[in-house]
Design a protein around this motif. Structure first.
Motif, PDB file in Angstrom:
ATOM      1  N   PHE A  84      -7.381  -8.702   8.282  1.00 38.57           N
ATOM      2  CA  PHE A  84      -6.368  -9.060   7.291  1.00 38.57           C
ATOM      3  C   PHE A  84      -6.343  -8.068   6.135  1.00 38.57           C
ATOM      4  O   PHE A  84      -5.292  -7.639   5.677  1.00 38.57           O
ATOM      5  N   PHE A  85      -7.521  -7.660   5.696  1.00 38.32           N
ATOM      6  CA  PHE A  85      -7.579  -6.780   4.520  1.00 38.32           C
ATOM      7  C   PHE A  85      -7.476  -5.299   4.849  1.00 38.32           C
ATOM      8  O   PHE A  85      -7.530  -4.458   3.968  1.00 38.32           O
ATOM      9  N   LEU A 134      -7.881   4.226   6.282  1.00 39.19           N
ATOM     10  CA  LEU A 134      -7.601   3.072   7.143  1.00 39.19           C
ATOM     11  C   LEU A 134      -6.826   3.521   8.388  1.00 39.19           C
ATOM     12  O   LEU A 134      -7.186   3.198   9.516  1.00 39.19           O
ATOM     13  N   LEU A 187     -10.251  -5.523  -4.934  1.00 39.04           N
ATOM     14  CA  LEU A 187     -10.274  -5.131  -3.533  1.00 39.04           C
ATOM     15  C   LEU A 187     -11.631  -4.516  -3.176  1.00 39.04           C
ATOM     16  O   LEU A 187     -12.191  -4.779  -2.123  1.00 39.04           O
ATOM     17  N   ILE A 224     -13.923  -7.175  -2.610  1.00 42.90           N
ATOM     18  CA  ILE A 224     -13.680  -7.827  -1.313  1.00 42.90           C
ATOM     19  C   ILE A 224     -14.267  -6.988  -0.166  1.00 42.90           C
ATOM     20  O   ILE A 224     -14.948  -7.501   0.712  1.00 42.90           O
ATOM     21  N   TYR A 225     -14.005  -5.690  -0.192  1.00 47.48           N
ATOM     22  CA  TYR A 225     -14.569  -4.825   0.855  1.00 47.48           C
ATOM     23  C   TYR A 225     -16.094  -4.964   0.896  1.00 47.48           C
ATOM     24  O   TYR A 225     -16.705  -5.019   1.938  1.00 47.48           O
ATOM     25  N   PHE A 231     -17.857  -7.432  -0.136  1.00 48.96           N
ATOM     26  CA  PHE A 231     -18.187  -8.773   0.340  1.00 48.96           C
ATOM     27  C   PHE A 231     -18.110  -8.818   1.876  1.00 48.96           C
ATOM     28  O   PHE A 231     -18.980  -9.351   2.552  1.00 48.96           O
ATOM     29  N   ARG A 266       0.859  -1.179   0.000  1.00 47.90           N
ATOM     30  CA  ARG A 266       0.000   0.000   0.000  1.00 47.90           C
ATOM     31  C   ARG A 266       0.893   1.226   0.000  1.00 47.90           C
ATOM     32  O   ARG A 266       1.867   1.290   0.738  1.00 47.90           O
ATOM     33  N   GLU A 324      -8.539 -20.009  -0.910  1.00 49.23           N
ATOM     34  CA  GLU A 324      -7.522 -19.327  -1.712  1.00 49.23           C
ATOM     35  C   GLU A 324      -6.555 -18.544  -0.832  1.00 49.23           C
ATOM     36  O   GLU A 324      -5.391 -18.363  -1.166  1.00 49.23           O
ATOM     37  N   LEU A 325      -7.051 -18.070   0.264  1.00 46.64           N
ATOM     38  CA  LEU A 325      -6.197 -17.340   1.197  1.00 46.64           C
ATOM     39  C   LEU A 325      -5.284 -18.273   1.981  1.00 46.64           C
ATOM     40  O   LEU A 325      -4.368 -17.824   2.656  1.00 46.64           O
ATOM     41  N   GLU A 327       0.594  -3.203   6.463  1.00 45.29           N
ATOM     42  CA  GLU A 327       1.510  -4.273   6.112  1.00 45.29           C
ATOM     43  C   GLU A 327       2.933  -3.902   6.450  1.00 45.29           C
ATOM     44  O   GLU A 327       3.375  -2.790   6.217  1.00 45.29           O
ATOM     45  N   PHE A 362     -12.914 -18.239  -1.133  1.00 51.62           N
ATOM     46  CA  PHE A 362     -12.092 -17.109  -0.708  1.00 51.62           C
ATOM     47  C   PHE A 362     -11.127 -17.537   0.400  1.00 51.62           C
ATOM     48  O   PHE A 362      -9.917 -17.315   0.318  1.00 51.62           O
TER      49      PHE A 362
END
Lengths: 211, 750
Positions: free
Chosen positions: A205-206, A172, A32, A35-36, A38, A6, A65-66, A210, A62
């Motif tokens: 996690f999302f 964030l 992304l 995903i948000y 979702f 990021r 896959e993770l 990081e 999902f």
């Protein structure tokens, strides 16, 4: 190896990612956003009009896959265990996020965790709203509480969709992460159904910084 | 897949496409798929640039109903203020009024209809849709009606939004079993006693602002805050009125008093009778008024002739000289004296007679219709709206007190204890449906165990409220109501606060200061809820109005007003008023009606139980920053007064080894111990036979995260109940306590 963290796009002005990375960047944003959305939807009240086999299948894919196979399995088991898998989820959602005896576990509003008196619509909520405005968005409902978890996730989806990585990062850092771990901790500590524990970890996690 | 996968890495993997493809497909039918956002161009925020003033607020942190405006910034209510157009409270509101903001944004508020999938008393909540909730309420209530009749339903309403459901159940369904806490655990006795004596309910209509003497019996203005009420009181004191306060405790009013009568609790009627007897014997009463307007005066005179100063002095444990002094002070300043009728008067189970005595004293002094006396402001007329009286005959025919020929002076509804006893015994009929609306009977009614027994035997329990109060733990279906800041629901009328000022009248309506709808909850107003219920129960044809707004407009139309017009006028319509002075009321000193019902027709002192050795009488009252239990979860108000200190006489404390601030519990004469603790307030300002605390603390429901477990719940200690025979209302000050410190029970020396 090329690693898109990021903020990579504004760390170094002169840096130009290779063409395939730019493509990836674009599709990453779209994904992304997906995903948000979702995740936001997953935290809404479990109702048969959206929570069906399709949903769990998507969640399962999902998680697998993770590499979260354990979590995927736990949810699969919890959902396929009883004939009535929906009601326990509804009861758990109500207990965690709406009203409960002994008390609502984790109200899904930022200022509950950030303001001294733990009330809704505290100063941090107004700041979140101001940030929405700065980005050209407003809540549809006049009295909507701005820092509700699903709103913040939906907003992150909009930023991701518009490719506003920097703003996403700011949101964030300044608005979402200051409260989310407190909320997450309560859900993990007091949750009785595995579903919400996995979901808050997914959200974590999302949205996590990081290293 | 790597264990330390980061989110960005995940997003770069090829399998992402498969994962997200499944996501976009899985909500094909989702009802909530739309984004909660709309596009809007950015405008820079100015500190107060966008703050607007919403008018038409009427406070309901208590029931005095001060007129408000809301300062709204960008959809958020940031502050409440008195409406500058108000001729009642004016720009002033109290701490509780200010604290309303915190009720609005309390995360513990009820948000969605919920079904109890656990047990009554130990609920497990499941959020359900309004359709499901209403269908279930309608089906279950209808089943009760079909099986047991309309009287099989009991309703426990409180507050202005509860009027619409209350009258639906009384008038349309036809149940008489309606227990309003505001009557049976508060002011009903006063109203009925004054009706029997002066033929009018008094409210708090004494012209204190223009009085030469203000006489308060138990009333503790200052701790009891109603803005315009207190304005009248303070104006009177400012103008030099003498203040007489009769109270076993050095209350906020006693602190301002010219004379503090430190009376033994329960004996007030003896005190009043002795004063009246003294004035009659010495010819110092208002003979002209009594001759012109008194009825049954000779019987009264004879009936109280035993009440000498010495007789009362002994009973009341005060000097005879003080009784005489107060009586003569009142007489010397009559008729310009305010004999305050009180408000919460359900004390000892002998209260009707005391309230009759107060009304008689008012009459004896001729303190009616004159400056400083008992004067009712002349308010404006408005229209009406409400349910038609479809089945009231059924209600009347099944009214428990009428069937039993008891409590002939019951306020409207049915005495609480008769409803509860009937529900538990099943005699003379079954009561199997409970509807609660804004009332928390766990904390309003003595003998909690019996209340819980009543709830447990119900076929169905439905509760509608704003907060998860203790009663909500017993609901099968729990409905969330919008708060007083988000709804229309009542018309408030009145006059300027100082009756001697420029004569004006006002009309205002409660209007929402902020929108009642938001994406994170589904609260509804009572008109909508009850209409939906009525349709489902088969009473749709009787629905009087389609919405709370229509109801408000219909009532306003009676004064040629509308909500729209009120908003134009700043939320309050003010018009020229009428001089309220000069009214003359007939005074029934002896009441044939009361005598015919089998009660003393002349006001009579009836002794109440004495504290057993080692115990003191538990009395309670109001705190200035709280409205009993209603405000216990308010973050601001709880911060101001987080618990209710227990008042104990300093000499007693010394003997008991208790110091100010010691943490204690209480245990009552039946061995019931408080579930929570509080601190001792050691003071010379209370009698040795009396223990005092503010009522409403000690919330049990942990869903009230701010208020739970704070202070002591006096109601839990009120297990010996008294019922006032004339009215059927409760008496709640005949319980006695000892202290408990570190597990050790401490007796209170006499």
């Amino acid at each position: 190896m090329w690693h898109l963290g990021r903020g990579a796009s504004f760390v170094n002005d002169t840096f130009q990612p290779p063409p395939h990375a730019r493509l990836m960047n674009q599709s990453t944003s779209t994904n992304l956003a997906e995903i948000y959305r979702f995740l936001a939807q997953s935290m809404r009240y479990p109702s048969p009009d959206w929570m069906q086999a399709d949903y769990f299948s998507a969640l399962n894919t999902f998680l697998v896959e993770l590499g979260w196979d354990g979590e995927a399995q736990t949810i699969r088991r919890a959902i396929s265990e009883g004939a009535d898998w929906l009601e326990p989820l509804q009861v758990e959602h109500t207990r965690l996020f709406v009203n409960a005896v002994p008390c609502v576990v984790a109200p899904p509003y930022g200022s509950v965790y950030l303001s001294a008196d733990g009330m809704l619509y505290g100063p941090s909520a107004e700041k979140a709203k101001a940030f929405y405005r700065e980005q050209g968005f407003d809540l549809a409902g006049e009295a909507d509480i701005p820092d509700h978890l699903t709103f913040e996730l939906e907003f992150l989806a909009l930023l991701a969709e518009e490719g506003k990585d920097q703003e996403e990062e700011l949101f964030l850092q300044n608005h979402f992460r200051p409260w989310f771990p407190h909320f997450q901790a309560r859900v993990l500590q007091k949750g009785r159904h595995p579903f919400y524990g996995v979901l808050v970890n997914l959200i974590d996690f999302f949205t996590r910084e990081e290293m | 897949m790597a264990l330390n996968l980061t989110r960005r890495k995940f997003l770069q993997t090829a399998s992402l496409a498969a994962a997200t493809a499944a996501m976009s497909g899985c909500f094909a039918n989702r009802a909530t798929a739309s984004t909660p956002f709309v596009k809007k161009p950015f405008t820079a925020p100015g500190s107060f640039a966008d703050t607007t003033t919403a008018v038409g607020g009427v406070c309901e942190m208590c029931f005095w109903r001060c007129q408000l405006v809301g300062k709204v910034r960008d959809g958020k209510l940031v502050k409440l203020e008195g409406n500058p157009k108000s001729i009642d409270n004016g720009v002033s509101i109290c701490a509780r009024g200010n604290g309303g903001v915190k009720l609005l944004y309390d995360p513990d508020r009820l948000k969605f209809p919920m079904k109890n999938v656990g047990k009554r008393g130990a609920p497990e909540w499941k959020r359900i849709s309004w359709d499901e909730a209403l269908d279930e309420c309608a089906t279950k209530l209808k089943a009760v009606i079909d099986k047991y009749g309309p009287h099989g339903i009991a309703i426990f309403p409180h507050g202005s939004s509860a009027k619409y459901p209350m009258t639906f159940f009384e008038h349309v369904i036809g149940t008489p079993n309606n227990s309003e806490a505001s009557f049976f655990q508060c002011r009903g006795i006063r109203d009925m006693a004054y009706v029997a004596t002066l033929d009018t309910a008094p409210d708090e209509n004494v012209d204190m602002a223009n009085a030469k003497v203000i006489f308060l019996l138990g009333t503790h203005l200052g701790e009891n805050i109603h803005v315009s009420h207190v304005k009248r009181y303070l104006k009177g004191l400012e103008n030099g009125a003498k203040l007489v306060v009769v109270d076993p405790r050095f209350s906020a009013s006693a602190a301002k008093a010219h004379t503090w009568v430190k009376i033994k609790p329960g004996t007030d009627t003896a005190f009043l009778l002795a004063m009246m007897n003294h004035l009659i014997k010495t010819g110092k009463y208002n003979k002209a008024y009594v001759e012109a307007n008194g009825a049954g005066f000779d019987k009264f005179k004879a009936g109280i002739s035993h009440a000498t100063l010495d007789w009362a002095a002994k009973i009341c444990d005060i000097p005879a000289r003080q009784i005489k002094e107060v009586a003569e002070l009142l007489a010397a300043n009559a008729p310009n004296v305010s004999i305050h009728p009180g408000r919460h008067v359900s004390w000892y189970g002998n209260d009707f007679q005391r309230q009759r005595s107060l009304a008689c004293l008012t009459g004896l002094l001729g303190a009616i219709g004159v400056k400083g006396g008992f004067v009712k402001g002349k308010g404006p007329k408005v229209g009406k709206s409400g349910w038609p009286k479809v089945n009231v005959e059924h209600a009347e025919a099944h009214a428990l007190h009428l069937m039993a020929k008891k409590h002939q002076f019951s306020p409207p509804g049915t005495p609480t204890d008769m409803i509860r006893e009937t529900a538990v015994s099943g005699k003379p009929y079954a009561i199997k449906g409970y509807v609660g609306w804004g009332q928390n009977p766990i904390q309003t009614i003595p003998d909690q165990a019996l209340t819980i027994k009543m709830l447990q035997q119900m076929d169905f329990v439905m509760v509608c409220d704003v907060m998860p109060t203790d009663i909500t733990m017993y609901a099968d279906i729990l409905l969330p109501e919008s708060s007083y800041l988000e709804r229309y629901d009542m018309i408030k009328t009145g006059t300027q606060w100082d009756l001697s000022g420029k004569q004006e009248q006002y009309i205002t309506a409660r209007m929402p200061l902020v929108s009642p709808t938001a994406a994170d909850h589904e609260r509804k107003d009572s008109v909508w809820i009850v209409n939906e219920l009525a349709k489902r129960m088969g009473y749709g044809q009787h629905i009087p109005v389609q919405s709370e707004l229509e109801m408000t407009n219909k009532i306003l139309a009676g004064a040629n007003l509308s909500v729209e017009q009120l908003v134009k006028e700043g939320g309050i319509h003010v018009q020229p008023g009428v001089d309220p002075y000069g009214a003359v009321l007939k005074v029934n000193f002896f009441s044939q009606e009361v005598a015919d019902a089998g009660f003393p027709g002349v006001p009579t002192y009836i002794p109440v139980p004495e504290p057993p050795k080692g115990f003191a009488r538990l009395v309670y009252g109001r705190a200035p920053v709280h409205t009993f239990n209603r405000s216990m979860n308010n973050a601001w108000l709880m911060n101001e007064m987080p618990e209710n200190p227990v008042w104990l006489n300093d000499e007693s404390a010394k003997k008991m080894g208790l110091k100010d601030g010691d943490r204690i519990e209480l245990v009552n004469q039946d061995g019931v111990k408080s579930e929570t603790s509080s601190v001792v307030k050691v003071t010379p300002g209370i009698r040795k036979d009396t223990i005092y605390m503010a009522h409403g603390y000690g919330t049990k429901n942990p869903a009230m995260t701010v208020g739970v477990g704070k202070g002591i719940d006096d109601q839990s200690l009120i297990t010996a109940k008294a019922v006032d025979p004339e009215t059927g209302a409760h008496g709640m000050r005949n319980n006695f306590v000892k202290f408990v410190k570190n597990g050790k029970v401490l007796s209170i020396p006499a």
